[in-house]
Design a protein around this motif. Structure first.
Motif, PDB file in Angstrom:
ATOM      1  N   ASP A  83       0.869  -1.173   0.000  1.00 44.50           N
ATOM      2  CA  ASP A  83       0.000   0.000   0.000  1.00 44.50           C
ATOM      3  C   ASP A  83       0.913   1.232   0.000  1.00 44.50           C
ATOM      4  O   ASP A  83       2.050   1.176   0.469  1.00 44.50           O
ATOM      5  N   LEU A 113       0.914   5.529   0.685  1.00 40.43           N
ATOM      6  CA  LEU A 113       0.235   6.761   1.085  1.00 40.43           C
ATOM      7  C   LEU A 113       0.912   7.963   0.446  1.00 40.43           C
ATOM      8  O   LEU A 113       2.137   8.085   0.472  1.00 40.43           O
ATOM      9  N   LEU A 149       0.775  11.996   0.812  1.00 42.24           N
ATOM     10  CA  LEU A 149       0.322  13.183   1.543  1.00 42.24           C
ATOM     11  C   LEU A 149       0.882  14.408   0.821  1.00 42.24           C
ATOM     12  O   LEU A 149       2.103  14.568   0.716  1.00 42.24           O
ATOM     13  N   PHE A 201      -4.425  13.439   2.085  1.00 42.19           N
ATOM     14  CA  PHE A 201      -3.705  12.238   1.634  1.00 42.19           C
ATOM     15  C   PHE A 201      -4.657  11.232   1.021  1.00 42.19           C
ATOM     16  O   PHE A 201      -5.868  11.252   1.243  1.00 42.19           O
ATOM     17  N   ILE A 202      -4.053  10.330   0.241  1.00 36.74           N
ATOM     18  CA  ILE A 202      -4.778   9.198  -0.323  1.00 36.74           C
ATOM     19  C   ILE A 202      -3.897   7.966  -0.149  1.00 36.74           C
ATOM     20  O   ILE A 202      -2.668   8.076  -0.207  1.00 36.74           O
ATOM     21  N   VAL A 203      -4.532   6.845   0.122  1.00 36.16           N
ATOM     22  CA  VAL A 203      -3.797   5.583   0.204  1.00 36.16           C
ATOM     23  C   VAL A 203      -4.183   4.745  -1.015  1.00 36.16           C
ATOM     24  O   VAL A 203      -5.366   4.443  -1.214  1.00 36.16           O
ATOM     25  N   VAL A 204      -3.205   4.403  -1.826  1.00 31.56           N
ATOM     26  CA  VAL A 204      -3.443   3.525  -2.971  1.00 31.56           C
ATOM     27  C   VAL A 204      -3.137   2.094  -2.518  1.00 31.56           C
ATOM     28  O   VAL A 204      -1.992   1.778  -2.190  1.00 31.56           O
ATOM     29  N   PRO A 205      -4.163   1.242  -2.467  1.00 30.94           N
ATOM     30  CA  PRO A 205      -3.926  -0.115  -1.969  1.00 30.94           C
ATOM     31  C   PRO A 205      -3.081  -0.941  -2.944  1.00 30.94           C
ATOM     32  O   PRO A 205      -3.084  -0.689  -4.149  1.00 30.94           O
ATOM     33  N   ARG A 206      -2.402  -1.924  -2.387  1.00 27.30           N
ATOM     34  CA  ARG A 206      -1.605  -2.830  -3.221  1.00 27.30           C
ATOM     35  C   ARG A 206      -2.481  -3.403  -4.343  1.00 27.30           C
ATOM     36  O   ARG A 206      -3.680  -3.608  -4.175  1.00 27.30           O
ATOM     37  N   LEU A 210       4.492   7.391   2.211  1.00 29.26           N
ATOM     38  CA  LEU A 210       4.704   6.437   3.288  1.00 29.26           C
ATOM     39  C   LEU A 210       4.415   5.059   2.732  1.00 29.26           C
ATOM     40  O   LEU A 210       3.296   4.814   2.251  1.00 29.26           O
TER      41      LEU A 210
END
Lengths: 120, 120
Positions: free
Chosen positions: A48, A50, A52, A74-79, A97
């Motif tokens: 994953d 992140l 920011l 922020f956005i988290v792009v999943p695996r 991150l």
């Protein structure tokens, strides 16, 4: 144990799409990166990621539709999720991150791949 | 895949020393927490812990000497390191990044321990 000032660290480099390691937390790195223009479509098999945004505006292109990320967001792009970041402003400053194993271009290896990251 | 606006999320809660989960990246959580006054001395056996200040000013008390962390700055407290955060301003807004296994009071369990965190 140093206090890291993001603005001061971003002032130390000028290259784009070249993440610098600014900290580590267990098996993760905090990386700083400056974006300009468009990157390449890729995904990360296991990691994953992140994003920011601290300056400028980012468009995260996704197969499911784009997302815009501004300062303080922020956005988290999943695996496993294909993505392609684009700088919407002249320059975008991003704190990443992600697991230490993450390669910037994920499953794609090309001239933009950076496998040895500098510390900053 | 949501874009998380830190300021909007911090506006949703008012309790202190009670971290809320705002995202996850593999085995880590991103948590938001508001600090007021002083916490308790503690350490985490296995977990490094990142404190990114977005509002206010934090003093990280350490046995080796204190560090001050302001907006746009972060500090990583390595596992095993005793620390005690103090809000130097009326209220401090902090983004925490730490392994999912991290308990807020680390090796200490007292009335300030929160073992079930809310998502925000």
């Amino acid at each position: 144990m140093d206090v890291v000032n993001l603005s001061e660290k971003f002032g130390r480099f000028n290259d784009y799409w070249s993440p610098k390691i600014a900290g580590e937390i267990n098996d993760m790195y905090v990386k700083l990166v400056k974006l300009k223009g468009e990157f390449v479509w890729h995904h990360h098999e296991q990691e994953d990621e992140l994003f920011l945004v601290v300056k400028g505006r980012l468009r995260m292109q996704l197969r499911s539709g784009d997302r815009e990320v501004g300062p303080g967001e922020f956005i988290v792009v999943p695996r496993g999720t294909e993505h392609c970041p684009v700088a919407l402003t002249d320059e975008v400053h991003v704190v990443l991150l992600e697991p230490k194993s993450t390669l910037n271009t994920g499953n794609v290896v090309n001239e933009r791949t950076i496998s040895e990251l500098a510390h900053i």
